[in-house]
Design a protein around this motif. Structure first.
Motif, PDB file in Angstrom:
ATOM      1  N   ARG A 179     -43.820   2.769  34.707  1.00 28.50           N
ATOM      2  CA  ARG A 179     -44.505   2.379  33.473  1.00 28.50           C
ATOM      3  C   ARG A 179     -44.259   3.387  32.359  1.00 28.50           C
ATOM      4  NH1 ARG A 179     -49.184   4.193  31.790  1.00 28.50           N
ATOM      5  NH2 ARG A 179     -49.753   4.943  33.881  1.00 28.50           N
ATOM      6  N   LEU A 180     -44.333   4.658  32.679  1.00 27.80           N
ATOM      7  CA  LEU A 180     -44.107   5.686  31.668  1.00 27.80           C
ATOM      8  C   LEU A 180     -42.650   5.717  31.213  1.00 27.80           C
ATOM      9  CD1 LEU A 180     -46.312   8.566  33.108  1.00 27.80           C
ATOM     10  CD2 LEU A 180     -46.711   7.258  31.013  1.00 27.80           C
ATOM     11  N   PHE A 181     -41.744   5.550  32.149  1.00 30.68           N
ATOM     12  CA  PHE A 181     -40.314   5.565  31.816  1.00 30.68           C
ATOM     13  C   PHE A 181     -39.937   4.386  30.928  1.00 30.68           C
ATOM     14  CE2 PHE A 181     -35.883   4.443  32.614  1.00 30.68           C
ATOM     15  CZ  PHE A 181     -35.246   5.661  32.418  1.00 30.68           C
ATOM     16  N   CYS A 182     -40.568   3.232  31.154  1.00 27.14           N
ATOM     17  CA  CYS A 182     -40.175   1.992  30.469  1.00 27.14           C
ATOM     18  C   CYS A 182     -41.077   1.649  29.292  1.00 27.14           C
ATOM     19  CB  CYS A 182     -40.169   0.827  31.464  1.00 27.14           C
ATOM     20  SG  CYS A 182     -38.950   0.990  32.779  1.00 27.14           S
ATOM     21  N   ARG A 183     -41.718   2.623  28.697  1.00 31.34           N
ATOM     22  CA  ARG A 183     -42.590   2.355  27.555  1.00 31.34           C
ATOM     23  C   ARG A 183     -41.848   1.588  26.462  1.00 31.34           C
ATOM     24  NH1 ARG A 183     -44.992   8.399  27.476  1.00 31.34           N
ATOM     25  NH2 ARG A 183     -42.754   8.731  27.722  1.00 31.34           N
ATOM     26  N   GLY A 184     -42.409   0.459  26.052  1.00 31.49           N
ATOM     27  CA  GLY A 184     -41.810  -0.336  24.986  1.00 31.49           C
ATOM     28  C   GLY A 184     -40.895  -1.452  25.460  1.00 31.49           C
ATOM     29  N   LEU A 185     -40.644  -1.536  26.765  1.00 30.25           N
ATOM     30  CA  LEU A 185     -39.790  -2.608  27.294  1.00 30.25           C
ATOM     31  C   LEU A 185     -40.598  -3.912  27.330  1.00 30.25           C
ATOM     32  CD1 LEU A 185     -37.535  -2.270  30.472  1.00 30.25           C
ATOM     33  CD2 LEU A 185     -38.589  -4.421  29.794  1.00 30.25           C
ATOM     34  N   ARG A 186     -40.028  -4.967  26.787  1.00 28.12           N
ATOM     35  CA  ARG A 186     -40.700  -6.271  26.756  1.00 28.12           C
ATOM     36  C   ARG A 186     -39.846  -7.337  27.441  1.00 28.12           C
ATOM     37  NH1 ARG A 186     -44.946  -6.843  22.869  1.00 28.12           N
ATOM     38  NH2 ARG A 186     -45.421  -4.819  21.917  1.00 28.12           N
ATOM     39  N   ILE A 187     -40.503  -8.358  27.953  1.00 26.87           N
ATOM     40  CA  ILE A 187     -39.811  -9.490  28.568  1.00 26.87           C
ATOM     41  C   ILE A 187     -39.400 -10.457  27.472  1.00 26.87           C
ATOM     42  CG2 ILE A 187     -40.023 -11.461  30.137  1.00 26.87           C
ATOM     43  CD1 ILE A 187     -39.987  -8.806  31.589  1.00 26.87           C
ATOM     44  N   ILE A 188     -38.091 -10.600  27.285  1.00 28.03           N
ATOM     45  CA  ILE A 188     -37.547 -11.468  26.239  1.00 28.03           C
ATOM     46  C   ILE A 188     -37.793 -12.931  26.605  1.00 28.03           C
ATOM     47  CG2 ILE A 188     -35.371 -12.232  25.172  1.00 28.03           C
ATOM     48  CD1 ILE A 188     -34.342  -9.381  25.534  1.00 28.03           C
ATOM     49  N   ARG A 189     -38.028 -13.752  25.571  1.00 27.49           N
ATOM     50  CA  ARG A 189     -38.120 -15.202  25.764  1.00 27.49           C
ATOM     51  C   ARG A 189     -36.739 -15.807  25.501  1.00 27.49           C
ATOM     52  NH1 ARG A 189     -42.923 -14.515  22.307  1.00 27.49           N
ATOM     53  NH2 ARG A 189     -44.837 -14.902  23.497  1.00 27.49           N
ATOM     54  N   GLN A 190     -36.067 -16.197  26.557  1.00 28.23           N
ATOM     55  CA  GLN A 190     -34.697 -16.696  26.419  1.00 28.23           C
ATOM     56  C   GLN A 190     -34.667 -18.224  26.340  1.00 28.23           C
ATOM     57  OE1 GLN A 190     -31.820 -14.956  29.169  1.00 28.23           O
ATOM     58  NE2 GLN A 190     -33.267 -13.335  29.649  1.00 28.23           N
ATOM     59  N   PRO A 191     -33.635 -18.780  25.696  1.00 20.77           N
ATOM     60  CA  PRO A 191     -33.441 -20.237  25.743  1.00 20.77           C
ATOM     61  C   PRO A 191     -33.280 -20.689  27.191  1.00 20.77           C
ATOM     62  CG  PRO A 191     -32.075 -19.242  24.036  1.00 20.77           C
ATOM     63  CD  PRO A 191     -32.652 -18.108  24.827  1.00 20.77           C
ATOM     64  N   LYS A 192     -33.872 -21.808  27.527  1.00 15.17           N
ATOM     65  CA  LYS A 192     -33.978 -22.224  28.928  1.00 15.17           C
ATOM     66  C   LYS A 192     -32.625 -22.449  29.587  1.00 15.17           C
ATOM     67  CE  LYS A 192     -38.619 -24.191  28.421  1.00 15.17           C
ATOM     68  NZ  LYS A 192     -38.864 -23.668  27.050  1.00 15.17           N
ATOM     69  N   TRP A 193     -31.769 -23.255  28.966  1.00 13.63           N
ATOM     70  CA  TRP A 193     -30.473 -23.533  29.588  1.00 13.63           C
ATOM     71  C   TRP A 193     -29.638 -22.257  29.684  1.00 13.63           C
ATOM     72  CZ3 TRP A 193     -27.209 -25.543  32.675  1.00 13.63           C
ATOM     73  CH2 TRP A 193     -25.836 -25.361  32.484  1.00 13.63           C
ATOM     74  N   GLU A 194     -29.602 -21.489  28.637  1.00 16.69           N
ATOM     75  CA  GLU A 194     -28.823 -20.250  28.643  1.00 16.69           C
ATOM     76  C   GLU A 194     -29.258 -19.337  29.782  1.00 16.69           C
ATOM     77  OE1 GLU A 194     -28.515 -16.262  25.860  1.00 16.69           O
ATOM     78  OE2 GLU A 194     -28.636 -18.212  24.858  1.00 16.69           O
ATOM     79  N   CYS A 195     -30.563 -19.204  29.962  1.00 17.05           N
ATOM     80  CA  CYS A 195     -31.082 -18.335  31.014  1.00 17.05           C
ATOM     81  C   CYS A 195     -30.721 -18.873  32.395  1.00 17.05           C
ATOM     82  CB  CYS A 195     -32.590 -18.208  30.867  1.00 17.05           C
ATOM     83  SG  CYS A 195     -33.366 -17.073  32.029  1.00 17.05           S
ATOM     84  N   LEU A 196     -30.943 -20.159  32.623  1.00 14.76           N
ATOM     85  CA  LEU A 196     -30.635 -20.761  33.919  1.00 14.76           C
ATOM     86  C   LEU A 196     -29.147 -20.615  34.239  1.00 14.76           C
ATOM     87  CD1 LEU A 196     -31.192 -22.520  36.405  1.00 14.76           C
ATOM     88  CD2 LEU A 196     -30.995 -24.537  34.926  1.00 14.76           C
ATOM     89  N   ALA A 197     -28.293 -20.957  33.291  1.00 14.45           N
ATOM     90  CA  ALA A 197     -26.850 -20.894  33.523  1.00 14.45           C
ATOM     91  C   ALA A 197     -26.396 -19.464  33.787  1.00 14.45           C
ATOM     92  CB  ALA A 197     -26.103 -21.469  32.311  1.00 14.45           C
ATOM     93  N   THR A 198     -26.924 -18.521  33.016  1.00  9.99           N
ATOM     94  CA  THR A 198     -26.521 -17.127  33.181  1.00  9.99           C
ATOM     95  C   THR A 198     -26.895 -16.602  34.550  1.00  9.99           C
ATOM     96  OG1 THR A 198     -26.743 -16.721  30.803  1.00  9.99           O
ATOM     97  CG2 THR A 198     -26.740 -14.802  32.244  1.00  9.99           C
ATOM     98  N   PHE A 199     -28.081 -16.938  35.027  1.00 11.74           N
ATOM     99  CA  PHE A 199     -28.490 -16.402  36.328  1.00 11.74           C
ATOM    100  C   PHE A 199     -27.824 -17.143  37.488  1.00 11.74           C
ATOM    101  CE2 PHE A 199     -31.617 -14.115  33.852  1.00 11.74           C
ATOM    102  CZ  PHE A 199     -31.613 -12.894  34.500  1.00 11.74           C
ATOM    103  N   ILE A 200     -27.400 -18.389  37.287  1.00 11.28           N
ATOM    104  CA  ILE A 200     -26.554 -19.029  38.302  1.00 11.28           C
ATOM    105  C   ILE A 200     -25.250 -18.248  38.422  1.00 11.28           C
ATOM    106  CG2 ILE A 200     -25.126 -21.071  38.763  1.00 11.28           C
ATOM    107  CD1 ILE A 200     -27.407 -22.777  37.704  1.00 11.28           C
ATOM    108  N   CYS A 201     -24.736 -17.775  37.297  1.00 12.18           N
ATOM    109  CA  CYS A 201     -23.496 -16.988  37.298  1.00 12.18           C
ATOM    110  C   CYS A 201     -23.696 -15.575  37.831  1.00 12.18           C
ATOM    111  CB  CYS A 201     -22.931 -16.895  35.883  1.00 12.18           C
ATOM    112  SG  CYS A 201     -22.464 -18.472  35.141  1.00 12.18           S
TER     113      CYS A 201
END
Length: 356
Positions: free
Chosen positions: A102-124
């Motif tokens: 938690r201390l190391f990652c201060r300021g890191l946020r979970i991005i909201r990605q476009p659905k198809w782009e995210c699905l396709a990228t993680f299949i790859c």
């Protein structure tokens, strides 16, 4: 277009873009260029302000320091600047491993990605390292995406499912997908036909959404959880890849052999709670960066991270770099809280409630 400002307190742009969520942003000078949906974007950070511009965006309102709607809203939404990060981090379990991450990652946020782009990228992404996923993403964008230009820099958007569906498996293999080409092509055709309606799936419960994703070619529980977390904002989703599996086994179950994947999933769901996805991302990025430092530091012996134990080290001013810390610390699991004794491993303290 002149650089304009967006307020971004409690945010680390570079860490967020380099944390293994997205794979196409490129460092240019003091900033980054990439694409948000069909827009080319340049963004840099100066303290609590982002300075950025977007190809195709509306001009700033006269006298305003911010991008005119809807561009400003797109940037804020994509980077999740509205997430209550302090509250999210405060919900994490209070143990030495999580506290260091938690201390190391201060300021890191979970991005909201476009659905198809995210699905396709993680299949790859299956069985690939981050550098290889970046190469595949760039190859797909260059071959099938739309070319955009922002300033002197060229950016390619991620190709829509309809464009991928018209390709051949060989076309996709030429983008270094290997056996993943067949899965990506089949899924693109499901999406194009309407059989896989990514937008309507937003209304599903977490278990039903996960089941839908796992019915797609090349999608297992890990990829399903990645897409749920990064594209559907299911912040409880906890992807377990090789990095997280190693952290969980070494630091939360150090004295237990043969911990199974279902056991890890049950533990993670109960222990990390409603913001488990954020906790996972912090643990993942912390472990990955610790391994990178080990590889670069001859005093640590270097070597391949997959064959060495990764010791999660503290950031400057953080807690002790040893994960088996001395002293006492509180641990929480569900409704259970008690004090952890000196050198007592986490797995000896946590009693894991049943997953509903």
């Amino acid at each position: 277009m002149k650089l304009v400002e967006i307020s971004a307190p409690d945010f680390d742009l570079a860490m967020t873009l380099d944390s293994g969520q997205v794979f196409h942003w490129e460092k240019i000078g003091v900033g980054f260029v990439g694409a948000i949906a069909d827009y080319a974007v340049y963004v840099e950070q100066n303290g609590d302000l982002l300075k950025g511009k977007m190809e195709g965006g509306a001009s700033a309102t006269p006298g305003s320091r911010e991008l005119a709607p809807p561009v400003a809203g797109m940037v804020r939404h994509y980077l999740a600047l509205d997430h209550p990060l302090a509250d999210i981090c405060a919900s994490f379990p209070d143990d030495p491993v999580m506290n260091a991450a938690r201390l190391f990652c201060r300021g890191l946020r979970i991005i909201r990605q476009p659905k198809w782009e995210c699905l396709a990228t993680f299949i790859c992404s299956s069985m690939k390292q981050v550098a290889h996923i970046r190469q595949i993403s760039l190859a797909l964008r260059r071959r099938f995406g739309a070319r955009r230009k922002i300033g002197d820099h060229v950016v390619y958007t991620f190709p829509p499912a309809q464009r991928i569906a018209r390709a051949t498996e060989n076309d996709l293999r030429e983008c270094a997908l290997g056996y993943r080409a067949k899965n990506l092509l089949a899924t693109a055709r499901f999406v194009t036909s309407g059989e896989c309606d990514l937008e309507s799936w937003s209304s599903l419960s977490d278990p039903d959404l996960r089941e839908k994703f796992c019915s797609l070619p090349g999608v297992g529980t890990k990829i399903a959880n990645c897409v749920m977390l990064f594209a559907y904002e299911r912040l409880r989703a906890f992807p377990i890849d090789v990095w997280i599996e190693r952290v969980l086994k070494q630091e939360y179950f150090p004295r237990k052999k043969n911990v199974t994947e279902p056991q890890l999933r049950e533990f993670s769901e109960a222990y990390f709670g409603e913001h488990g996805g954020y906790a996972q991302q912090y643990l993942f990025h912390h472990a990955r960066m610790a391994s990178r430092r080990m590889a670069k530091n001859p005093d640590n012996g270097g070597g391949a991270p997959s064959r060495r134990r990764t010791r999660l080290v503290r950031p400057e001013g953080g807690p002790s770099p040893r994960l088996a810390v001395t002293g006492e610390s509180k641990l929480r699991s569900g409704s259970h809280t008690r004090i952890r004794k000196t050198n007592e491993p986490v797995s000896q303290v946590v009693s894991t409630p049943r997953v509903r």
